[in-house]
Design a protein around this motif. Structure first.
Motif, PDB file in Angstrom:
ATOM      1  N   VAL A 156       0.932  -1.334  -0.003  1.00  0.00           N
ATOM      2  CA  VAL A 156      -0.023  -0.083  -0.078  1.00  0.00           C
ATOM      3  C   VAL A 156       0.834   1.078   0.018  1.00  0.00           C
ATOM      4  O   VAL A 156       2.004   1.299   0.468  1.00  0.00           O
ATOM      5  N   THR A 157       0.497   2.206  -0.492  1.00  0.00           N
ATOM      6  CA  THR A 157       1.054   3.627  -0.886  1.00  0.00           C
ATOM      7  C   THR A 157      -0.354   4.616  -0.651  1.00  0.00           C
ATOM      8  O   THR A 157      -1.282   4.409  -1.046  1.00  0.00           O
ATOM      9  N   ASN A 158       0.115   5.762   0.213  1.00  0.00           N
ATOM     10  CA  ASN A 158      -0.828   7.005  -0.051  1.00  0.00           C
ATOM     11  C   ASN A 158      -0.491   7.748  -1.044  1.00  0.00           C
ATOM     12  O   ASN A 158       0.629   8.302  -0.707  1.00  0.00           O
ATOM     13  N   SER A 159      -1.495   8.126  -1.811  1.00  0.00           N
ATOM     14  CA  SER A 159      -1.151   9.227  -2.907  1.00  0.00           C
ATOM     15  C   SER A 159      -0.653  10.615  -2.203  1.00  0.00           C
ATOM     16  O   SER A 159      -0.129  11.346  -2.936  1.00  0.00           O
ATOM     17  N   HIS A 160      -0.966  10.917  -1.000  1.00  0.00           N
ATOM     18  CA  HIS A 160      -0.507  12.347  -0.257  1.00  0.00           C
ATOM     19  C   HIS A 160       0.950  12.105   0.057  1.00  0.00           C
ATOM     20  O   HIS A 160       1.512  13.105   0.131  1.00  0.00           O
ATOM     21  N   PHE A 161       1.212  10.996   0.637  1.00  0.00           N
ATOM     22  CA  PHE A 161       2.623  11.065   1.065  1.00  0.00           C
ATOM     23  C   PHE A 161       3.538  10.421   0.136  1.00  0.00           C
ATOM     24  O   PHE A 161       4.647  10.433   0.154  1.00  0.00           O
ATOM     25  N   SER A 162       3.176   9.819  -1.138  1.00  0.00           N
ATOM     26  CA  SER A 162       4.007   9.385  -1.998  1.00  0.00           C
ATOM     27  C   SER A 162       4.669  10.399  -2.669  1.00  0.00           C
ATOM     28  O   SER A 162       5.592  10.471  -3.519  1.00  0.00           O
ATOM     29  N   VAL A 163       4.136  11.706  -2.691  1.00  0.00           N
ATOM     30  CA  VAL A 163       4.759  12.926  -3.297  1.00  0.00           C
ATOM     31  C   VAL A 163       5.796  13.767  -2.460  1.00  0.00           C
ATOM     32  O   VAL A 163       5.896  14.906  -2.745  1.00  0.00           O
ATOM     33  N   ALA A 164       6.086  13.096  -1.218  1.00  0.00           N
ATOM     34  CA  ALA A 164       6.920  13.810  -0.280  1.00  0.00           C
ATOM     35  C   ALA A 164       8.268  14.291  -0.729  1.00  0.00           C
ATOM     36  O   ALA A 164       8.703  15.395  -0.159  1.00  0.00           O
ATOM     37  N   ALA A 165       8.615  13.557  -1.653  1.00  0.00           N
ATOM     38  CA  ALA A 165      10.092  14.086  -2.212  1.00  0.00           C
ATOM     39  C   ALA A 165       9.970  15.296  -3.078  1.00  0.00           C
ATOM     40  O   ALA A 165      10.991  16.019  -3.196  1.00  0.00           O
ATOM     41  N   CYS A 166       8.963  15.579  -3.385  1.00  0.00           N
ATOM     42  CA  CYS A 166       8.619  16.759  -4.248  1.00  0.00           C
ATOM     43  C   CYS A 166       8.839  18.118  -3.557  1.00  0.00           C
ATOM     44  O   CYS A 166       8.835  18.170  -2.475  1.00  0.00           O
ATOM     45  N   SER A 167       9.181  19.154  -4.227  1.00  0.00           N
ATOM     46  CA  SER A 167       9.319  20.602  -3.745  1.00  0.00           C
ATOM     47  C   SER A 167       8.143  20.839  -3.082  1.00  0.00           C
ATOM     48  O   SER A 167       7.073  20.225  -3.375  1.00  0.00           O
ATOM     49  N   ALA A 168       7.974  21.822  -2.158  1.00  0.00           N
ATOM     50  CA  ALA A 168       6.591  21.939  -1.398  1.00  0.00           C
ATOM     51  C   ALA A 168       5.667  22.408  -2.325  1.00  0.00           C
ATOM     52  O   ALA A 168       4.199  22.084  -2.196  1.00  0.00           O
ATOM     53  N   GLU A 169       5.773  23.209  -3.211  1.00  0.00           N
ATOM     54  CA  GLU A 169       4.996  23.716  -4.257  1.00  0.00           C
ATOM     55  C   GLU A 169       4.236  22.351  -5.069  1.00  0.00           C
ATOM     56  O   GLU A 169       3.108  22.445  -5.366  1.00  0.00           O
ATOM     57  N   ALA A 170       5.169  21.768  -5.531  1.00  0.00           N
ATOM     58  CA  ALA A 170       4.961  20.722  -6.399  1.00  0.00           C
ATOM     59  C   ALA A 170       4.008  19.540  -5.482  1.00  0.00           C
ATOM     60  O   ALA A 170       2.819  19.086  -5.820  1.00  0.00           O
TER      61      ALA A 170
END
Length: 184
Positions: free
Chosen positions: A79-93
């Motif tokens: 399982v992966t959460n779509s909200h947490f899977s983008v944690a490595a992106c810049s704050a704006e992205a």
């Protein structure tokens, strides 16, 4: 309980509500059964192994058991959460991707009712949430539009012919489809 009654399938959690003192009822859009509302006994309790896998926006492989009047969640893997899977992106992205994920999941939650399998609908949502971390920062809005277009086409709100056209044509078709449905 017999393991032969366990059903393992891919799913995306699109809704969640308290059920009793420590349990949670989740709405999972699945590849095999469509929208399934399932109870996770003690799923809200801190000691629950399923707790983190039952958040809205989480996708993965779920094990369900169909009981006499209800489905129950008994396991979750990969399982992966779509909200947490983008944690490595810049704050704006990260913010843009989390908001896009929330809007797409919210739309599906509003439009889909009942256990009706729809491969096109499931694939549109699944592919969007899985691809979200790798979508280039400047293309999040376009990816969201394409995903919404595919979802609405799968549900019959827009013709599939607009999916390959221009962004302006897609947006126009999406707006017309939502207005005709009374959702806009």
């Amino acid at each position: 309980m017999s393991k032969s009654r366990d059903i393992t399938l891919r799913g995306v959690v699109i809704g969640r509500a308290q059920a009793g003192e420590g349990s949670v009822r989740v709405d999972v859009l699945t590849d095999e059964y469509g929208l399934v509302s399932a109870l996770a006994t003690s799923g809200r309790e801190e000691r629950s192994k399923l707790r983190s896998h039952l958040q809205v926006g989480t996708y993965g492989t779920y094990t369900l058991v169909k009981g006499v009047g209800t489905w129950r969640v008994v396991g979750a893997t990969d399982v992966t959460n779509s909200h947490f899977s983008v944690a490595a992106c810049s704050a704006e992205a990260r913010q843009a991707k989390q908001q896009a994920s929330s809007r797409v999941i919210s739309l599906v939650r509003q439009l889909v009712k009942g256990e009706v399998r729809d491969a096109g609908l499931f694939d549109a949502l699944w592919e969007f949430v899985v691809a979200l971390p790798s979508i280039p920062d400047g293309e999040v809005a376009a990816a969201e539009r394409r995903s919404v277009g595919r979802i609405l086409a799968a549900l019959g709100y827009v013709p599939e012919s607009v999916l390959g056209g221009t962004d302006a044509g897609l947006v126009r078709a999406i707006n017309e489809g939502l207005a005709a449905s009374g959702l806009a």
